[in-house]
Design a protein around this motif. Structure first.
Motif, PDB file in Angstrom:
ATOM      1  N   LYS A 112      26.869  75.179  15.373  1.00  0.00           N
ATOM      2  CA  LYS A 112      25.341  75.160  15.157  1.00  0.00           C
ATOM      3  C   LYS A 112      25.056  74.341  16.507  1.00  0.00           C
ATOM      4  CE  LYS A 112      21.758  72.252  12.853  1.00  0.00           C
ATOM      5  NZ  LYS A 112      21.235  71.794  14.360  1.00  0.00           N
ATOM      6  N   GLU A 113      25.905  73.850  17.347  1.00  0.00           N
ATOM      7  CA  GLU A 113      25.427  73.322  18.642  1.00  0.00           C
ATOM      8  C   GLU A 113      25.502  74.025  19.777  1.00  0.00           C
ATOM      9  OE1 GLU A 113      27.661  70.007  21.921  1.00  0.00           O
ATOM     10  OE2 GLU A 113      28.731  70.180  19.716  1.00  0.00           O
ATOM     11  N   TYR A 114      26.511  75.137  19.891  1.00  0.00           N
ATOM     12  CA  TYR A 114      26.299  76.227  20.543  1.00  0.00           C
ATOM     13  C   TYR A 114      25.509  77.004  20.566  1.00  0.00           C
ATOM     14  CZ  TYR A 114      27.132  80.791  22.973  1.00  0.00           C
ATOM     15  OH  TYR A 114      27.595  81.379  24.275  1.00  0.00           O
ATOM     16  N   ASP A 115      24.414  77.941  18.568  1.00  0.00           N
ATOM     17  CA  ASP A 115      23.334  78.219  18.683  1.00  0.00           C
ATOM     18  C   ASP A 115      22.176  77.259  18.951  1.00  0.00           C
ATOM     19  OD1 ASP A 115      24.492  79.774  17.758  1.00  0.00           O
ATOM     20  OD2 ASP A 115      23.920  79.210  15.158  1.00  0.00           O
ATOM     21  N   ASP A 116      21.907  76.087  18.682  1.00  0.00           N
ATOM     22  CA  ASP A 116      20.808  75.257  19.341  1.00  0.00           C
ATOM     23  C   ASP A 116      20.736  74.909  20.970  1.00  0.00           C
ATOM     24  OD1 ASP A 116      20.186  74.522  17.230  1.00  0.00           O
ATOM     25  OD2 ASP A 116      21.429  72.184  16.756  1.00  0.00           O
ATOM     26  N   ALA A 117      22.115  75.037  21.962  1.00  0.00           N
ATOM     27  CA  ALA A 117      22.592  74.231  22.930  1.00  0.00           C
ATOM     28  C   ALA A 117      21.456  76.103  24.136  1.00  0.00           C
ATOM     29  CB  ALA A 117      23.920  74.373  23.576  1.00  0.00           C
ATOM     30  N   HIS A 118      22.311  77.125  23.335  1.00  0.00           N
ATOM     31  CA  HIS A 118      21.690  78.844  23.325  1.00  0.00           C
ATOM     32  C   HIS A 118      19.856  79.246  23.669  1.00  0.00           C
ATOM     33  CE1 HIS A 118      21.389  82.748  24.687  1.00  0.00           C
ATOM     34  NE2 HIS A 118      22.652  82.504  25.699  1.00  0.00           N
ATOM     35  N   VAL A 149      18.450  72.754  36.861  1.00  0.00           N
ATOM     36  CA  VAL A 149      19.732  71.326  36.138  1.00  0.00           C
ATOM     37  C   VAL A 149      19.820  70.811  34.565  1.00  0.00           C
ATOM     38  CG1 VAL A 149      20.511  68.982  37.275  1.00  0.00           C
ATOM     39  CG2 VAL A 149      19.587  70.079  38.269  1.00  0.00           C
ATOM     40  N   LYS A 150      18.597  71.069  33.532  1.00  0.00           N
ATOM     41  CA  LYS A 150      18.824  70.969  32.451  1.00  0.00           C
ATOM     42  C   LYS A 150      19.415  72.334  31.899  1.00  0.00           C
ATOM     43  CE  LYS A 150      15.366  67.669  32.426  1.00  0.00           C
ATOM     44  NZ  LYS A 150      14.232  66.678  31.551  1.00  0.00           N
ATOM     45  N   ARG A 151      18.774  72.837  32.577  1.00  0.00           N
ATOM     46  CA  ARG A 151      19.260  74.892  31.666  1.00  0.00           C
ATOM     47  C   ARG A 151      20.560  74.354  32.060  1.00  0.00           C
ATOM     48  NH1 ARG A 151      19.415  79.980  33.151  1.00  0.00           N
ATOM     49  NH2 ARG A 151      18.910  81.464  31.601  1.00  0.00           N
ATOM     50  N   ALA A 152      21.097  74.534  33.437  1.00  0.00           N
ATOM     51  CA  ALA A 152      22.546  74.808  33.485  1.00  0.00           C
ATOM     52  C   ALA A 152      23.667  73.471  32.384  1.00  0.00           C
ATOM     53  CB  ALA A 152      22.892  74.576  35.422  1.00  0.00           C
ATOM     54  N   ALA A 153      23.554  72.606  32.142  1.00  0.00           N
ATOM     55  CA  ALA A 153      23.571  72.080  31.790  1.00  0.00           C
ATOM     56  C   ALA A 153      23.570  71.970  30.510  1.00  0.00           C
ATOM     57  CB  ALA A 153      23.484  70.715  31.889  1.00  0.00           C
ATOM     58  N   LEU A 154      23.143  72.955  30.091  1.00  0.00           N
ATOM     59  CA  LEU A 154      23.431  73.495  28.750  1.00  0.00           C
ATOM     60  C   LEU A 154      24.100  74.406  28.376  1.00  0.00           C
ATOM     61  CD1 LEU A 154      18.765  72.910  27.058  1.00  0.00           C
ATOM     62  CD2 LEU A 154      20.798  71.896  26.261  1.00  0.00           C
ATOM     63  N   LEU A 155      23.979  75.907  29.426  1.00  0.00           N
ATOM     64  CA  LEU A 155      24.637  76.576  29.004  1.00  0.00           C
ATOM     65  C   LEU A 155      26.250  76.372  29.961  1.00  0.00           C
ATOM     66  CD1 LEU A 155      22.281  79.745  30.858  1.00  0.00           C
ATOM     67  CD2 LEU A 155      23.126  79.135  29.097  1.00  0.00           C
ATOM     68  N   ILE A 156      26.352  75.633  30.114  1.00  0.00           N
ATOM     69  CA  ILE A 156      27.611  74.712  30.788  1.00  0.00           C
ATOM     70  C   ILE A 156      28.621  74.094  29.566  1.00  0.00           C
ATOM     71  CG2 ILE A 156      29.168  72.938  32.066  1.00  0.00           C
ATOM     72  CD1 ILE A 156      27.320  73.480  34.315  1.00  0.00           C
ATOM     73  N   ARG A 157      27.623  73.559  28.139  1.00  0.00           N
ATOM     74  CA  ARG A 157      28.145  72.961  27.109  1.00  0.00           C
ATOM     75  C   ARG A 157      28.315  74.783  26.588  1.00  0.00           C
ATOM     76  NH1 ARG A 157      31.388  70.404  24.210  1.00  0.00           N
ATOM     77  NH2 ARG A 157      30.852  69.607  23.125  1.00  0.00           N
ATOM     78  N   CYS A 158      27.273  75.708  26.480  1.00  0.00           N
ATOM     79  CA  CYS A 158      28.027  76.721  25.394  1.00  0.00           C
ATOM     80  C   CYS A 158      29.036  77.290  26.442  1.00  0.00           C
ATOM     81  CB  CYS A 158      27.050  77.961  26.096  1.00  0.00           C
ATOM     82  SG  CYS A 158      25.131  77.488  25.114  1.00  0.00           S
ATOM     83  N   PHE A 172      28.098  84.657  21.891  1.00  0.00           N
ATOM     84  CA  PHE A 172      28.666  84.343  20.370  1.00  0.00           C
ATOM     85  C   PHE A 172      27.812  83.156  19.643  1.00  0.00           C
ATOM     86  CE2 PHE A 172      32.033  84.185  24.282  1.00  0.00           C
ATOM     87  CZ  PHE A 172      33.031  84.850  23.894  1.00  0.00           C
ATOM     88  N   CYS A 173      26.898  83.854  20.159  1.00  0.00           N
ATOM     89  CA  CYS A 173      25.667  83.210  19.049  1.00  0.00           C
ATOM     90  C   CYS A 173      25.754  83.873  17.237  1.00  0.00           C
ATOM     91  CB  CYS A 173      23.742  83.235  20.172  1.00  0.00           C
ATOM     92  SG  CYS A 173      23.557  82.525  21.135  1.00  0.00           S
ATOM     93  N   SER A 174      25.258  82.932  16.447  1.00  0.00           N
ATOM     94  CA  SER A 174      25.561  82.991  15.133  1.00  0.00           C
ATOM     95  C   SER A 174      24.730  84.702  14.733  1.00  0.00           C
ATOM     96  CB  SER A 174      25.613  82.067  14.625  1.00  0.00           C
ATOM     97  OG  SER A 174      23.929  81.549  13.736  1.00  0.00           O
TER      98      SER A 174
END
Length: 265
Positions: A193-199, A209-218, A170-172
């Protein structure tokens, strides 16, 4: 095994460039019913892309995808097609191999019937031979990366116990297009853009823990934007004699550790 069966929508052209239309399609399908009838109990409803038990999976997405016929009808009307009037006839392409337990066609036909019954719209199901659908021939317009249709359905096997690679689709910068010979992972060509930035942030984040939160947001962004319609999860099943001592892994074939199997007593 981790398998989610899902329907993709071509999100860059009408009618699915309108999120209300994508949302209506998702909310018009009874996942509980497809599991109990078409799949005879050998599956469970999918409310997101990542299967239950997979890292970054959360149980919070049922509210986005669950059956809501009246809500779906209102969304359809808001998108300009009250009671399905004026809606174009679209095609849903599926990989199909007769006799296979994971044949997509019965699932596609169930969705087709639900959309007709609940929204009053006609979707034609087109079965494409797997060798054509998944062909690497860049000149073949019927391959799934070309996505020269309105909807298409397949499943992707999770190959590792981490969602980063799977969520690349799902990355642009992964959008499949002529310039990259249709080799990009992003088949829907959805961009956010939010998805791209989080990924991108997850790729270099060392704190687990922070990495998991970023992927959960994706994962949340994909579901909240109705980029795909998750249908069902079909976990693999394995059984063994009660006195056989062995280890089964969801990430390898069932006999990966055969040399160390033994019987007790």
């Amino acid at each position: 095994d981790f398998h989610t069966y899902y329907i993709m929508m071509e999100s860059t052209t009408p009618p699915f460039d309108d999120v209300r239309m994508r949302q209506a399609m998702a909310k018009a399908i009874d996942r509980e019913l497809i599991c109990s009838t078409t799949l005879k109990g050998f599956a469970e409803p999918a409310w997101e892309m990542l299967p239950r038990g997979f890292p970054a999976y959360t149980a919070d997405h049922q509210k986005h995808q669950m059956l809501d016929v009246e809500g779906a009808k209102k969304l359809l009307a808001d998108a300009g097609y009250p009671d399905g009037k004026g809606f174009p006839k679209l095609e849903l392409w599926v990989r199909n191999e007769a006799g296979r337990i994971d044949s997509m066609k019965p699932l596609a036909e169930f969705a087709q019937a639900q959309w007709k019954q609940n929204l009053g719209i006609d979707i034609e199901v087109k079965a494409v031979t797997a060798s054509v659908f998944f062909s690497s021939d860049v000149a073949n317009p019927d391959t799934y990366p070309h996505f020269y249709t309105d909807l298409q359905m397949y499943t992707t096997t999770m190959t590792q116990p981490d969602p980063e690679t799977f969520m690349l689709q799902f990355c642009s910068w992964e959008a499949a297009q002529k310039e990259n010979k249709w080799q990009g992972r992003n088949i829907t060509r959805w961009q956010n853009k939010e998805y791209d930035d989080a990924h991108k942030a997850a790729q270099t984040e060392l704190d687990p823990v922070k990495r998991a939160a970023l992927l959960i947001r994706c994962n949340e962004l994909v579901i909240e934007n109705y980029v795909v319609i998750p249908l069902v999860m079909r976990p693999g099943a394995a059984a063994a004699a009660s006195n056989l001592v062995l280890e089964i892994s969801g990430w390898d074939n069932n006999t990966w550790d055969l040399a160390n199997w033994y019987r007790e007593g």
